[in-house]
Design a protein around this motif. Structure first.
Motif, PDB file in Angstrom:
ATOM      1  N   ALA A 156       0.850  -1.190   0.000  1.00 26.69           N
ATOM      2  CA  ALA A 156       0.000   0.000   0.000  1.00 26.69           C
ATOM      3  C   ALA A 156       0.882   1.235   0.000  1.00 26.69           C
ATOM      4  O   ALA A 156       1.969   1.248   0.575  1.00 26.69           O
ATOM      5  N   SER A 157       0.377   2.266  -0.682  1.00 24.48           N
ATOM      6  CA  SER A 157       1.090   3.540  -0.760  1.00 24.48           C
ATOM      7  C   SER A 157       0.098   4.664  -0.519  1.00 24.48           C
ATOM      8  O   SER A 157      -1.095   4.516  -0.772  1.00 24.48           O
ATOM      9  N   THR A 158       0.612   5.790  -0.024  1.00 22.45           N
ATOM     10  CA  THR A 158      -0.209   6.992  -0.046  1.00 22.45           C
ATOM     11  C   THR A 158      -0.099   7.609  -1.444  1.00 22.45           C
ATOM     12  O   THR A 158       0.626   7.089  -2.298  1.00 22.45           O
ATOM     13  N   SER A 159      -0.803   8.707  -1.651  1.00 16.92           N
ATOM     14  CA  SER A 159      -0.985   9.201  -3.024  1.00 16.92           C
ATOM     15  C   SER A 159       0.027  10.248  -3.463  1.00 16.92           C
ATOM     16  O   SER A 159      -0.090  10.817  -4.537  1.00 16.92           O
ATOM     17  N   TRP A 160       1.049  10.537  -2.605  1.00 22.88           N
ATOM     18  CA  TRP A 160       1.985  11.596  -2.976  1.00 22.88           C
ATOM     19  C   TRP A 160       3.138  11.055  -3.811  1.00 22.88           C
ATOM     20  O   TRP A 160       3.412   9.846  -3.802  1.00 22.88           O
ATOM     21  N   ASP A 161       3.811  11.962  -4.489  1.00 26.11           N
ATOM     22  CA  ASP A 161       4.769  11.563  -5.535  1.00 26.11           C
ATOM     23  C   ASP A 161       5.884  10.641  -5.045  1.00 26.11           C
ATOM     24  O   ASP A 161       6.159   9.612  -5.664  1.00 26.11           O
ATOM     25  N   THR A 162       6.540  11.035  -3.960  1.00 23.40           N
ATOM     26  CA  THR A 162       7.666  10.228  -3.475  1.00 23.40           C
ATOM     27  C   THR A 162       7.213   8.796  -3.183  1.00 23.40           C
ATOM     28  O   THR A 162       7.887   7.823  -3.529  1.00 23.40           O
ATOM     29  N   GLU A 163       6.042   8.708  -2.563  1.00 26.46           N
ATOM     30  CA  GLU A 163       5.536   7.406  -2.145  1.00 26.46           C
ATOM     31  C   GLU A 163       5.099   6.575  -3.347  1.00 26.46           C
ATOM     32  O   GLU A 163       5.328   5.365  -3.392  1.00 26.46           O
ATOM     33  N   LEU A 164       4.482   7.231  -4.316  1.00 26.76           N
ATOM     34  CA  LEU A 164       4.061   6.485  -5.516  1.00 26.76           C
ATOM     35  C   LEU A 164       5.278   5.978  -6.281  1.00 26.76           C
ATOM     36  O   LEU A 164       5.277   4.870  -6.815  1.00 26.76           O
ATOM     37  N   PHE A 165       6.316   6.792  -6.303  1.00 28.34           N
ATOM     38  CA  PHE A 165       7.550   6.350  -6.962  1.00 28.34           C
ATOM     39  C   PHE A 165       8.150   5.154  -6.212  1.00 28.34           C
ATOM     40  O   PHE A 165       8.419   4.108  -6.806  1.00 28.34           O
ATOM     41  N   SER A 166       8.323   5.287  -4.904  1.00 30.59           N
ATOM     42  CA  SER A 166       8.997   4.209  -4.163  1.00 30.59           C
ATOM     43  C   SER A 166       8.170   2.930  -4.185  1.00 30.59           C
ATOM     44  O   SER A 166       8.719   1.832  -4.332  1.00 30.59           O
ATOM     45  N   ALA A 167       6.859   3.058  -4.078  1.00 27.67           N
ATOM     46  CA  ALA A 167       6.005   1.858  -4.088  1.00 27.67           C
ATOM     47  C   ALA A 167       6.066   1.156  -5.441  1.00 27.67           C
ATOM     48  O   ALA A 167       6.100  -0.078  -5.514  1.00 27.67           O
ATOM     49  N   SER A 175      -4.385   7.607   7.142  1.00 23.52           N
ATOM     50  CA  SER A 175      -5.185   7.164   8.295  1.00 23.52           C
ATOM     51  C   SER A 175      -5.551   5.686   8.182  1.00 23.52           C
ATOM     52  O   SER A 175      -5.749   5.012   9.182  1.00 23.52           O
ATOM     53  N   VAL A 176      -5.632   5.187   6.951  1.00 27.42           N
ATOM     54  CA  VAL A 176      -6.024   3.796   6.697  1.00 27.42           C
ATOM     55  C   VAL A 176      -4.808   2.878   6.720  1.00 27.42           C
ATOM     56  O   VAL A 176      -4.892   1.701   7.059  1.00 27.42           O
ATOM     57  N   LEU A 177      -3.675   3.439   6.360  1.00 24.86           N
ATOM     58  CA  LEU A 177      -2.468   2.654   6.111  1.00 24.86           C
ATOM     59  C   LEU A 177      -2.036   1.794   7.303  1.00 24.86           C
ATOM     60  O   LEU A 177      -1.844   0.579   7.177  1.00 24.86           O
ATOM     61  N   PHE A 178      -1.903   2.421   8.456  1.00 20.26           N
ATOM     62  CA  PHE A 178      -1.383   1.698   9.615  1.00 20.26           C
ATOM     63  C   PHE A 178      -2.337   0.604  10.064  1.00 20.26           C
ATOM     64  O   PHE A 178      -1.907  -0.483  10.465  1.00 20.26           O
ATOM     65  N   PRO A 238       5.085   5.770   5.268  1.00 20.76           N
ATOM     66  CA  PRO A 238       4.953   6.633   6.451  1.00 20.76           C
ATOM     67  C   PRO A 238       6.062   7.674   6.610  1.00 20.76           C
ATOM     68  O   PRO A 238       7.247   7.360   6.453  1.00 20.76           O
ATOM     69  N   TRP A 239       5.625   8.876   6.914  1.00 24.01           N
ATOM     70  CA  TRP A 239       6.544   9.978   7.225  1.00 24.01           C
ATOM     71  C   TRP A 239       6.595  10.126   8.736  1.00 24.01           C
ATOM     72  O   TRP A 239       5.565  10.322   9.378  1.00 24.01           O
TER      73      TRP A 239
END
Ligand code: PBE
Length: 269
Positions: free
Chosen positions: A172-183, A205-208, A222-223
């Protein structure tokens, strides 16, 4: 007074991002804690809307104050400065960390080893984000290009790890650029190793909760310690943290450099 008119011109409004972003909470905290922000509000919509508003303001040399974070291409595209945060509401340096569900190490030791090793240097991530901008944010393609061009680094992540035959794994990833790239990089690298990877994009909020319940196997999104610290604490002990995949991140309030303020305390209630 100049600063008063800036605050008035801004209509005492911070241009925020998604209501579900960790930073949206942090912005509310800043509004509550700084006397200079008494009576201010943040307008939330989306990161895309914030970036459009920022670009428009800069085109017209108008004042604007936005929720900002780095790494992000906005700092390469425009001349921006973080406002000083003497109360430290936005924390100092953030790191982006990798978390996995409990039991992953035993169930999928190969995936666990790879996820544990995935790590970026900040300049490397910044270059990837600029590339993403050129490639219309097609993160699958951006990640594929990065993997193709960085096989040597990828092989340090997969060295000695045996391939599997179609084992399913959920990222799972959040929707921001860095995270979409790394995922997407993690997805491709795991696929090269024989995994059948499903990548889902969710709110922080859903991720954890999803990792804690085992619905999701891993996330590189996660940041910490400030941005998602509250979610982390809520679920602490119910997931495993593998450690930072990127250091030197930051969140805060930012303005174009032509604005004549340097600190959150230069604003006026
Ligand atoms: N961000 C970027 C996210 C995490 C990554 C700082 C906008 C947030 O949840 O606030």
């Amino acid at each position: 007074e100049a600063t008063t008119s800036v605050s008035e011109k801004l209509e005492y409004t911070i241009t925020g991002i998604e209501p579900g972003a960790g930073q949206t909470e942090t912005n509310e905290k800043a509004i509550a804690e700084y006397e200079s922000l008494a009576g201010w509000k943040q307008e939330t919509a989306s990161s895309a809307a914030m970036l459009t508003a920022l670009g428009n303001a800069i085109d017209n040399e108008e004042p604007i104050i936005v929720a900002a974070w780095s790494p992000h291409y906005k700092f390469a595209k425009w001349d921006l400065k973080y406002l000083e945060d003497p109360k430290g509401v936005f924390g100092d340096e953030e790191y982006i960390t990798t978390i996995v569900r409990r039991g992953l190490k035993d169930d999928m030791p190969n995936a666990y080893t790879i996820l544990d090793k995935i790590h970026w240097e900040l300049p490397e991530m910044e270059a990837a984000l600029l590339k993403a901008q050129e490639m219309d944010f097609e993160f699958e393609a951006v990640a594929q290009e990065w993997v193709d061009g960085n096989q040597e680094k990828v092989s340090t992540w997969t060295e000695g790890v045996e391939s599997v035959d179609g084992t399913s794994i959920n990222l799972a990833s959040t929707s921001w650029d860095t995270e979409l790239f790394s995922a997407n990089v993690a997805k491709i690298v795991l696929e090269q190793q024989g995994f059948d990877v499903t990548l889902t994009v969710v709110d922080p909020s859903v991720l954890f909760g999803a990792i804690s319940s085992g619905d999701v196997d891993a996330s590189l999104s996660p940041w910490m310690p400030t941005t998602h610290g509250a979610f982390y604490e809520e679920y602490e002990g119910q997931f495993e943290e593998l450690g930072p995949n990127l250091e030197g991140a930051k969140i805060g309030l930012a303005v174009p450099t032509y604005m004549d303020i340097d600190s959150i305390e230069d604003l006026e209630p």
